[in-house]
Design a protein around this motif. Sequence first.
Motif, mmCIF file in Angstrom:
data_model
loop_
_atom_site.group_PDB
_atom_site.id
_atom_site.type_symbol
_atom_site.label_atom_id
_atom_site.label_comp_id
_atom_site.label_asym_id
_atom_site.label_seq_id
_atom_site.Cartn_x
_atom_site.Cartn_y
_atom_site.Cartn_z
ATOM 1 N N SER A 179 0.837 -1.196 0.000
ATOM 2 C CA SER A 179 0.000 0.000 0.000
ATOM 3 C C SER A 179 0.878 1.255 0.000
ATOM 4 O O SER A 179 1.848 1.336 0.751
ATOM 5 C CB SER A 179 -0.911 0.002 1.234
ATOM 6 N N GLN A 180 0.552 2.208 -0.865
ATOM 7 C CA GLN A 180 1.314 3.447 -1.017
ATOM 8 C C GLN A 180 2.720 3.212 -1.568
ATOM 9 O O GLN A 180 3.594 4.085 -1.467
ATOM 10 C CB GLN A 180 1.406 4.212 0.314
ATOM 11 N N GLY A 181 2.947 2.036 -2.151
ATOM 12 C CA GLY A 181 4.262 1.729 -2.705
ATOM 13 C C GLY A 181 4.619 2.625 -3.875
ATOM 14 O O GLY A 181 3.747 3.159 -4.573
ATOM 15 N N LEU A 182 5.927 2.787 -4.102
ATOM 16 C CA LEU A 182 6.420 3.680 -5.140
ATOM 17 C C LEU A 182 6.966 2.893 -6.322
ATOM 18 O O LEU A 182 7.646 1.871 -6.151
ATOM 19 C CB LEU A 182 7.520 4.587 -4.594
ATOM 20 N N LEU A 183 6.665 3.388 -7.510
ATOM 21 C CA LEU A 183 7.204 2.842 -8.755
ATOM 22 C C LEU A 183 8.121 3.895 -9.351
ATOM 23 O O LEU A 183 7.688 5.013 -9.642
ATOM 24 C CB LEU A 183 6.065 2.498 -9.719
ATOM 25 N N ILE A 184 9.399 3.553 -9.523
ATOM 26 C CA ILE A 184 10.409 4.490 -10.018
ATOM 27 C C ILE A 184 10.851 4.022 -11.401
ATOM 28 O O ILE A 184 11.338 2.899 -11.568
ATOM 29 C CB ILE A 184 11.614 4.548 -9.064
ATOM 30 N N ILE A 185 10.663 4.883 -12.391
ATOM 31 C CA ILE A 185 11.014 4.534 -13.769
ATOM 32 C C ILE A 185 11.873 5.640 -14.354
ATOM 33 O O ILE A 185 11.433 6.788 -14.459
ATOM 34 C CB ILE A 185 9.758 4.354 -14.647
ATOM 35 N N ASN A 186 13.103 5.325 -14.713
ATOM 36 C CA ASN A 186 13.853 6.275 -15.533
ATOM 37 C C ASN A 186 14.183 5.612 -16.858
ATOM 38 O O ASN A 186 14.550 4.438 -16.922
ATOM 39 C CB ASN A 186 15.065 6.852 -14.780
ATOM 40 N N LEU A 187 13.992 6.376 -17.935
ATOM 41 C CA LEU A 187 14.086 5.803 -19.272
ATOM 42 C C LEU A 187 14.259 6.903 -20.307
ATOM 43 O O LEU A 187 13.949 8.066 -20.049
ATOM 44 C CB LEU A 187 12.847 4.956 -19.593
#
Length: 286
Positions: free
Chosen positions: A165-173
């Motif tokens: 819950s409230q987890g973060l998704l980090i995407i650099n591209l």
Amino acid sequence: MIPCPICSSPKTKLKFKLIFNVHQCSHCGFQFCPDAKFNKSLESDLNEDTRERALLNLRKENFQQIINSLKQHRNSTNIQGLEVGPGYGWFLEVCKDHQITCEGIEPETRFNERYKQEGLRVYNGFFPQDLPNNAEYDFIAYNDVLEHLPDLKGIMSSNYRLLKSQGLLIINLPIQSGVIYFISKLAYRFGVKSLMDRMWQFNFHSPHLSYFTKSTLLSFTKESNFEQIESFPMKTINLSEISDRINQDKQQGAIMGIAAKIGVFLLFPFLSLFPDTYCFVFKKRE
């Protein structure tokens, strides 16, 4: 005509005729390559020793920026993270330096001795099927990896399932609006395909399978029940390491190498205005 793997629109067209053909969605602008695949033999034109020298300082500098963002949005104490495709393990090392627990999942086994020496926990295999059955995380990071992966809808569904819950998704591209990508498109119009082949890394064992626009990525993640909370540009090039960056391609000739260096120096002032790589931070919506 191949339907768009992001928005499912049937209105797609052949955009670039390269080593592998690249298609573009007329509706959302997403570019994708349905024919390229990860070469499990790991044989390609990529010079790994040169690549490591070219990217080490740059990537760690960028990772420090990502860690700062992570700390801003989450209490970094007692959180568990996952990096998909850690490669050399540099992001995991930076996390460790900041007392952030993060493990990885990586299909290439040649990094295993490095992981062992640095005390890093990395599963060998592919995301998500080769993770433990009970895995769950406070954040999942993709550092120049998402664009190499197939079945993006399935991946995004797995991200949602694996995040707490409230987890973060980090995407650099890399994104299509970058200045180097623009120059590559311009060169393609004049019949020079090598720059665009290089942007898609079609002569390397892990080619790009997609290229997002900012708006397409934001729409896609929103439809996957993620809310954007931050975005910022990533540094693309260190001029002091440009020779190694160019020479990581074994097929790079001397004349083309010199031309590439001159081009990079001329473009460098514009990279801050039109960066080729961005980092996006999303929060899981309940």
